[in-house]
Scaffold this motif. Structure first.
Motif, PDB file in Angstrom:
ATOM      1  N   ASN A  17      23.322 -38.153 -48.872  1.00 30.01           N
ATOM      2  CA  ASN A  17      24.505 -38.736 -48.254  1.00 30.01           C
ATOM      3  C   ASN A  17      25.568 -37.666 -48.072  1.00 30.01           C
ATOM      4  O   ASN A  17      25.850 -36.912 -48.995  1.00 30.01           O
ATOM      5  N   LEU A  19      29.092 -36.444 -48.227  1.00 33.08           N
ATOM      6  CA  LEU A  19      30.317 -36.882 -48.880  1.00 33.08           C
ATOM      7  C   LEU A  19      31.529 -36.359 -48.116  1.00 33.08           C
ATOM      8  O   LEU A  19      32.447 -37.106 -47.803  1.00 33.08           O
ATOM      9  N   HIS A  52      27.079 -32.492 -49.371  1.00 33.99           N
ATOM     10  CA  HIS A  52      26.329 -33.692 -49.711  1.00 33.99           C
ATOM     11  C   HIS A  52      26.659 -34.155 -51.120  1.00 33.99           C
ATOM     12  O   HIS A  52      27.039 -33.364 -51.975  1.00 33.99           O
ATOM     13  N   GLU A  53      26.472 -35.437 -51.333  1.00 38.52           N
ATOM     14  CA  GLU A  53      26.783 -36.024 -52.622  1.00 38.52           C
ATOM     15  C   GLU A  53      25.942 -35.369 -53.726  1.00 38.52           C
ATOM     16  O   GLU A  53      24.727 -35.234 -53.586  1.00 38.52           O
ATOM     17  N   ARG A  88      33.253 -39.619 -46.875  1.00 35.44           N
ATOM     18  CA  ARG A  88      32.340 -40.757 -46.760  1.00 35.44           C
ATOM     19  C   ARG A  88      32.417 -41.386 -45.368  1.00 35.44           C
ATOM     20  O   ARG A  88      32.515 -42.608 -45.229  1.00 35.44           O
ATOM     21  N   GLU A 185      35.197 -37.945 -57.428  1.00 34.83           N
ATOM     22  CA  GLU A 185      33.827 -37.736 -56.967  1.00 34.83           C
ATOM     23  C   GLU A 185      33.630 -36.294 -56.519  1.00 34.83           C
ATOM     24  O   GLU A 185      32.547 -35.762 -56.549  1.00 34.83           O
ATOM     25  N   PHE A 186      34.750 -35.708 -56.050  1.00 34.45           N
ATOM     26  CA  PHE A 186      34.673 -34.395 -55.423  1.00 34.45           C
ATOM     27  C   PHE A 186      35.722 -33.478 -56.053  1.00 34.45           C
ATOM     28  O   PHE A 186      36.886 -33.862 -56.160  1.00 34.45           O
ATOM     29  N   LYS A 216      27.960 -37.253 -61.920  1.00 34.22           N
ATOM     30  CA  LYS A 216      27.528 -37.221 -60.523  1.00 34.22           C
ATOM     31  C   LYS A 216      28.609 -36.642 -59.608  1.00 34.22           C
ATOM     32  O   LYS A 216      28.954 -37.213 -58.571  1.00 34.22           O
ATOM     33  N   THR A 218      30.504 -33.838 -57.113  1.00 34.33           N
ATOM     34  CA  THR A 218      30.204 -32.916 -56.026  1.00 34.33           C
ATOM     35  C   THR A 218      31.250 -31.804 -56.081  1.00 34.33           C
ATOM     36  O   THR A 218      32.439 -32.092 -56.242  1.00 34.33           O
TER      37      THR A 218
END
Ligand SMILES: Nc1ncnc2c1ncn2[C@@H]1O[C@H](COP(=O)(O)OP(=O)(O)OP(=O)(O)O)[C@@H](O)[C@H]1O
Ligand SMILES: Nc1ncnc2c1ncn2[C@@H]1O[C@H](COP(=O)(O)OP(=O)(O)OP(=O)(O)O)[C@@H](O)[C@H]1O
Ligand code: SF4
Ligand code: SF4
Ligand SMILES: [Mg+2]
Ligand SMILES: [Mg+2]
Lengths: 333, 335
Positions: A17, A19, A52-53, A88, A185-186, A216, A218
């Protein structure tokens, strides 16, 4: 070969995916005062890629080539001059950032300078929780701070101490705990270990790897030291004077560097092995990096490139995919 | 100068340097000894705060208050440097011994042109007439890879790029043909491409002039590239010393081993998880008893906590201070 100017889609690890995606991103800074008045520092020039994720994308290149500016523009600490940023799949080029701040964090190079000396470690980490209203009760907040500190290898008693009471490596851990507080997330890691002693660098690198697996995450990982970047990254982008000149899988970059600049960069790194070092043939680059205010025409590397041809002075080479997932911009290819 | 090649140039004997701070005495250098010969390039590596710079500054008489040499001797070409007065020390600096730093502005004077500074160095130390000094200055700038030296001579340091200033500083350090060059992290702040240029340059000049170099760095790649010998410092002492091949291929001290395997290598062909040195650097105000590496050492024994390990000779010039190399003594003492 595919024209890949818009957005190199590459075989990336992670679950595939996308991101973060940037398209033709530019960041210019106006020059203030002096001879340059009215002109621009062209810090980032037309850069496109996807992250990418779960992946770590590394960025390398000489001082001033635009790594920090690119990292900060992606998370909108700077507004882009041109181009688009997607998170996303949502276009966040001009979006209100507060909701995205929670998802996108940054760790800075200088741990001491990035921590407010008047706040305790608990307050520094807690502030991030408060801004986003992430804990309900006082006890909740306290527990969460303790949890975050233990995640980065500090203990909860240290929450009441001030940044100057910690070593450089510990201060960097505090900076990381602050970034993790909002469950991002990032994370843009901008030279997170450059200011640390060698013996501490590997501790932080391992910790960033563990965090990534556990949470998880990135990463966009920026550093001068190409060995460290390769170690931690799945793919690496090489920048020269604001442009992305090569992008591929980390160890592929080592085995098969396509761009002359990447080749000289790799050949310049001294090997910690006397035998290999004696045998090594160095490609020594002549001269200094030109000014990003008035970058060379055509291929920006032509003033220092050992293979430069006539057309390199006028024609900007396109960024093309030369092998699956391996992109580079050079007329030789 | 080359006929001196291989002769003893510098002898440091049990050198001790302390800083007397309000919080107490910091034993920055806790008794180090080594010899350096003409034409030899010795690297000094070690953790931040381990005393690399302080040791080097002592040779140049550049220690700043509250730092003081509290023991030992420094002998350069047979002369006791610690007994020099201010005037002799000034003669020494920039003459027989030169130093280059991480930050070139430390040794460049911002208010004089490059040309002024180079000519001044030569007329002071070598009593060379100005015209001759100018000519030699231009030659030296060319040697360090500065194009258009005529123009650069007329410029001020701030008008030049970082890489260029570094070269000018090197030119200035070398213009009086020193016997000894002390280089304290001269390439740390530079990009790898510029670092490669500067290292090639230093190697070239060293081959031509046969000066000895003490090269302080934390970069093991740089050591492998330029040095003949290495000394590894930890908490104010040399814990291991040897030729580059001995240190890289048969390292013995647990700290040296830790240093070598903790960082990823540029020639790595696939991913391997890093093995960090655990723990935190020594607090030099309150160093532990015995071997200062003990709190971070996976091999630490009882004796390590009480007594500093003596030197063990492993090869002609390969020495290490670690109880692991003194098994017999350890058994005796632990019994
Ligand atoms: N806020 C700013 N205002 C004006 N110019 C800037 C600003 N930030 C960066 N620049 C300029 O943009 C260019 C790129 O700088 P940037 O800091 O992004 O480079 P970098 O690759 O991160 O370098 P380093 O490796 O030294 O950190 C440089 O020429 C720099 O001087
Ligand atoms: N002016 C000073 N006052 C008090 N202590 C000092 C002073 N200068 C140095 N020290 C102490 O001396 C010790 C050795 O310092 P030194 O600068 O030699 O370390 P180094 O090995 O060169 O480190 P780095 O790699 O960071 O340059 C340090 O522990 C430091 O705290
Ligand atoms: S396009 Fe020309 S100048 Fe640019 S890297 Fe390729 S050969 Fe060199
Ligand atoms: S003397 Fe003991 S503590 Fe020190 S390095 Fe050797 S084994 Fe480790
Ligand atoms: Mg930067
Ligand atoms: Mg130092």
């Amino acid at each position: 070969m595919n024209e890949a100017n818009a957005s190199p889609t590459t075989t990336a690890p992670g679950d595939g995916n996308v991101l973060v995606e940037i398209q033709n991103l530019k960041k210019y800074f106006p020059v203030k005062g002096g001879k340059g008045e009215g002109r621009y520092v062209r810090a980032v020039e037309d850069v496109s890629f996807q992250i990418h994720e779960g992946e770590t994308l590394g960025l390398v290149g000489e001082s001033g080539c635009g790594k920090t500016t690119l990292g900060r523009t992606i998370i909108r600490l700077y507004d882009p001059t041109e181009g688009r940023i997607f998170y996303r799949g949502q276009d966040i080029t001009t979006a209100k950032m507060l909701p995205y701040r929670r998802k996108m964090q940054i760790i800075f190079q200088d741990p001491a300078a990035s921590l407010d000396p008047r706040m305790t470690v608990g307050e520094i980490v807690g502030e991030a929780l408060d801004i986003h209203g992430l804990t309900d009760t006082k006890q909740d907040r306290k527990d969460r701070i303790a949890e975050l500190l233990s995640q980065v290898g500090l203990n909860s008693e240290q929450a009441n101490r001030y940044p100057h009471e910690f070593s450089g490596g510990q201060q960097q851990r505090i900076g990381i705990a602050r970034a993790l507080a909002v469950q991002p997330e990032f994370i843009v890691c901008d030279e997170p270990i450059s200011a640390l002693d060698v013996s501490i660098q590997s501790q932080i690198v391992n910790m960033l790897e563990d965090m990534q697996a556990e949470l998880k995450l990135t990463y966009l990982f920026i550093a001068h030291d190409i060995s460290v970047v390769r170690h931690i990254s799945n793919r690496i982008g090489v920048m020269y004077l604001g442009k992305l000149v090569e992008l591929t899988e980390s160890y592929e970059l080592n085995r098969n560097p396509l761009h002359p600049y990447t080749q000289t960069l790799l050949s310049a790194v001294p090997i910690p092995d006397p035998q290999k070092s004696r045998e090594k043939h160095r490609m020594i680059l002549e001269g200094d990096i030109p000014s990003p205010i008035n970058p060379p025409t055509g291929c920006r590397f032509h003033t220092r490139c050992p293979y430069a041809m006539e057309r390199c002075k006028t024609e900007d080479p396109p960024f093309l995919e030369h092998a699956p997932g391996h992109f580079a911009a050079c007329h030789l290819l | 100068m080359s006929e001196k090649n291989g002769d003893l140039l510098l002898q440091v004997e049990d050198l001790k340097v302390s800083f007397f701070t309000p919080a107490g005495e910091v034993k920055a250098v806790g008794g180090i000894s080594y010899q350096l010969h003409h034409g030899e390039v010795m690297g000094i590596v070690g953790e931040s705060g381990s005393g690399k710079s302080v040791e080097a500054y002592s040779i140049m008489g550049l220690l700043q208050s509250p730092g003081r040499v509290v023991g030992g001797s420094i002998t350069l070409s047979g002369e006791d440097v610690l007994a020099y007065d201010k005037h002799q020390m000034r003669e020494l600096r920039g003459g027989k011994v030169s130093m280059i730093f991480q930050n070139p502005m430390t040794s460049l004077n911002p208010v004089y042109t490059v040309g002024n500074q180079i000519v001044e160095a030569l007329t002071t130390h070598k009593k060379v007439p100005r015209e001759e000094a100018r000519r030699r200055g231009l030659e030296m700038l060319e040697l360090v890879g500065i194009n258009n030296p005529e123009k650069r001579m007329k410029q001020y340091p701030h008008e030049l790029s970082g890489g260029m200033r570094q070269r000018i500083m090197i030119a200035l350090a070398l213009i009086c043909e020193p016997d000894l060059l002390i280089a304290d992290e001269p390439t740390t702040a530079l990009d790898v491409t510029i670092q490669a240029q500067i290292l090639e340059l230093m190697k070239d000049i060293q081959k031509k002039t046969h000066m000895a170099i003490i090269f302080i760095t934390h970069n093991l790649g740089v050591v492998a590239d330029i040095c003949d010998r290495v000394s590894v410092m930890y908490a104010g002492r040399i814990v291991e010393t040897g030729t580059v091949d001995e240190i890289f291929y048969t390292p013995t001290h647990p700290y040296t081993l830790g240093l070598l395997r903790s960082m990823p290598r540029v020639d790595a062909e696939s991913y391997e998880r890093l093995i960090p040195i655990q723990g935190t650097p020594v607090d030099m105000l309150n160093p532990p008893e015995g071997c200062p590496f003990a709190p971070r050492c996976e091999h630490a024994m009882k004796i390590c906590l009480n007594q500093y390990p003596p030197a063990t000779q492993l090869g002609e010039g390969h020495m290490v201070n670690c109880w692991l190399m003194q098994k017999d003594q350890v058994l005796e003492k632990e019994a």
